[in-house]
Motif scaffolding. Structure first.
Motif, short mmCIF file in Angstrom:
data_model
loop_
_atom_site.label_atom_id
_atom_site.label_comp_id
_atom_site.label_asym_id
_atom_site.label_seq_id
_atom_site.Cartn_x
_atom_site.Cartn_y
_atom_site.Cartn_z
N ARG A 238 0.83 -1.21 0.00
CA ARG A 238 0.00 0.00 0.00
C ARG A 238 0.86 1.26 0.00
NH1 ARG A 238 -5.40 -0.48 1.26
NH2 ARG A 238 -5.56 1.58 2.18
N LYS A 239 1.92 1.19 0.77
CA LYS A 239 2.83 2.34 0.85
C LYS A 239 3.40 2.65 -0.54
CE LYS A 239 6.93 3.84 3.44
NZ LYS A 239 7.91 3.43 4.47
N GLN B 30 0.75 4.02 -2.89
CA GLN B 30 0.44 5.42 -2.61
C GLN B 30 1.51 6.35 -3.18
OE1 GLN B 30 -0.24 5.48 1.65
NE2 GLN B 30 -1.98 4.11 1.34
N ARG B 31 2.74 5.90 -3.09
CA ARG B 31 3.82 6.71 -3.65
C ARG B 31 3.66 6.83 -5.16
NH1 ARG B 31 10.15 5.16 -2.71
NH2 ARG B 31 11.08 6.69 -4.13
N HIS C 185 0.88 9.13 -6.03
CA HIS C 185 1.21 10.54 -5.90
C HIS C 185 2.00 11.02 -7.11
CE1 HIS C 185 2.85 14.15 -3.59
NE2 HIS C 185 1.57 14.32 -3.73
N GLU C 186 2.73 10.12 -7.72
CA GLU C 186 3.48 10.47 -8.93
C GLU C 186 2.60 10.33 -10.17
OE1 GLU C 186 6.87 7.93 -8.69
OE2 GLU C 186 7.68 8.97 -6.94
N LYS C 187 1.37 9.96 -9.94
CA LYS C 187 0.36 9.89 -11.00
C LYS C 187 0.64 8.85 -12.08
CE LYS C 187 -1.31 14.53 -10.34
NZ LYS C 187 -2.02 15.63 -10.95
N ASP D 71 12.91 16.85 -9.83
CA ASP D 71 11.87 16.00 -9.25
C ASP D 71 10.58 16.08 -10.07
OD1 ASP D 71 13.59 15.27 -7.26
OD2 ASP D 71 12.77 16.66 -5.77
N PHE D 72 10.19 17.28 -10.41
CA PHE D 72 8.96 17.46 -11.19
C PHE D 72 9.10 16.78 -12.55
CE2 PHE D 72 8.27 21.68 -8.78
CZ PHE D 72 7.65 21.00 -7.75
N GLU E 227 8.63 13.04 -12.60
CA GLU E 227 7.23 12.64 -12.63
C GLU E 227 6.65 12.77 -14.03
OE1 GLU E 227 4.77 14.24 -9.42
OE2 GLU E 227 3.13 14.48 -10.85
N LEU E 228 6.96 13.87 -14.68
CA LEU E 228 6.41 14.10 -16.02
C LEU E 228 6.96 13.10 -17.02
CD1 LEU E 228 6.51 18.02 -16.09
CD2 LEU E 228 4.49 16.55 -15.84
N ARG F 95 5.20 9.80 -16.61
CA ARG F 95 3.85 9.87 -17.19
C ARG F 95 3.93 9.87 -18.72
NH1 ARG F 95 0.73 14.70 -14.41
NH2 ARG F 95 -1.07 13.73 -15.43
#
Lengths: 224, 224
Positions: free
Chosen positions: B43-44, B47-48, B51-53, B144-145, B148-149, B152
């Motif tokens: 689950r942890k 969830q991570r 959050h990173e979608k 960091d941003f 994530e992008l 995705r």
DNA sequence: TCAATCAATTTTGTATACAATTTAGCCTTA
DNA sequence: TAAGGCTAAATTGTATACAAAATTGATTGA
């Protein structure tokens, strides 16, 4: 709204309104008792806050309100410049009359909180202004990123605010000028104003003298 | 490296290398058995990833590999343009000879994976190239941003890649040109190349026709 | 035969129990 | 007296048990 979200919101507000100071230990048991839930849900919330970098989780040590270093502070402001430039360019293109009216309402609230000297409320409202612009820009991703940066900026304000709070007064006028530039659809001016606004924020901070550790040396006059 | 991180890395790689397709259900029990841990740690990790979608958690329904909509895809690419422009401007200023050498090594690997037609490996390497630039820029937040992008974007590639994979070949040359612009410290050119590179990526996607739901209608010829 | 409802199963959400690690205080010893 | 180490308390990490919700399949009725 689920249970997690409620607790998350409450903790997030406490952070933004500076009722939780940097470095504060966030014990799972304690928070669990306060909110009347088990550690399970508290851990979930803490992990979320940690991912947004407003909370720092140290393995086997627990969670603490983040204490941004001067380097991190500068990094956050630099990232905000990049992202908010992009946002401004979109805002100028997309902003409607209704949007501008809402921005003006927010500005009034800001002024009010400044007059009442509700400092921490003003910090939160000021952040909301920037986030409102992000929402107008229509870029969901940039809005999400900015939300994180604004939260961190709030923590940075607590930790590095200069003694003279007077500097903050400018910001309200700066927001006013930004609205005016948007109204006249002057993209370059709007961007420029936003950039110098963020510069002012950075300059209003005490980012020199490597804090925390060296603090003590500075205070007691010893050499490092 | 903690247990969470290991499992996270494995799942993240699987996502980036496109071994997990969008929409795949990620059952907690199943993953727990696979990795030999309890649902708690799964689950942890989920969830991570959420959050990173790259993972979508639906309350009481479970976690699924994210299925970015065309709107989200465009939003991600637009955000990348803003962030990677900022990154490029810093890279041109800060890039050392050693940095350029490392970029060239990465470029070679990319070429190799393209020749071998290891498509999914190339997508990952291509992402690494952009992240390497972010690292050189020295902006932790933007890096960091972008991470994530980029993740995705990888999912978006799976979901919206056009039938002719030939489009991808360009990208390697584009990376090559970007390196050249950095070497000659031509900031405007570097930025411009990066922008058009991201435009090309967007254009290489099939973002028209509202996917998912209408998919079936398109396939079986019925009207919506 | 098809639809709808209800029960059983599966899966997620939360609490709790246990293990491992850290922290703190005390005691020993030089 | 101060330093070191040891034990006990407290706290986090993980597994499991139980509750709540959703999915599935079957049964019933038209």
């Amino acid at each position: 709204m689920s249970q997690d979200d409620q607790i998350y919101s409450q903790m997030f507000s406490a952070l933004l309104e500076q009722r939780l100071s940097p470095g504060t230990k966030l014990s799972e048991d304690t928070l669990g008792e306060i909110f009347g839930v088990s550690r399970t849900v508290i851990r979930k919330v803490l992990q979320r806050l940690a991912h947004e970098k407003v909370v720092c989780i140290m393995p086997n040590r627990g969670a603490f309100v983040a204490e941004p270093t001067p380097e991190e502070a500068r990094d956050v402001l630099a990232a905000r410049k990049v992202i908010e430039e992009g946002i401004m360019r979109n805002v100028v293109k997309k902003c409607t009359a209704a949007d501008i009216r809402r921005l003006e309402v927010m500005l009034k609230e800001e002024k009010l909180s400044l007059e009442k000297e509700e400092h921490s409320k003003w910090v939160a409202l000021s952040g909301d202004f920037h986030l409102a612009l992000a929402a107008i820009s229509g870029s969901q991703s940039l809005e999400d990123f900015l939300r994180e940066l604004v939260s961190r900026t709030s923590l940075i304000h607590v930790q590095y605010q200069s003694r003279k709070a007077g500097v903050l007064n400018c910001s309200c006028e700066e927001h006013e000028d930004i609205i005016e530039a948007i109204r006249s659809a002057d993209e370059e001016k709007a961007v420029k104003l936003m950039m110098s606004h963020l510069d002012e924020i950075e300059e209003s901070l005490n980012l020199d003298g490597d804090k925390s550790k060296s603090d003590l040396y500075a205070i007691f006059g010893g050499s490092k």
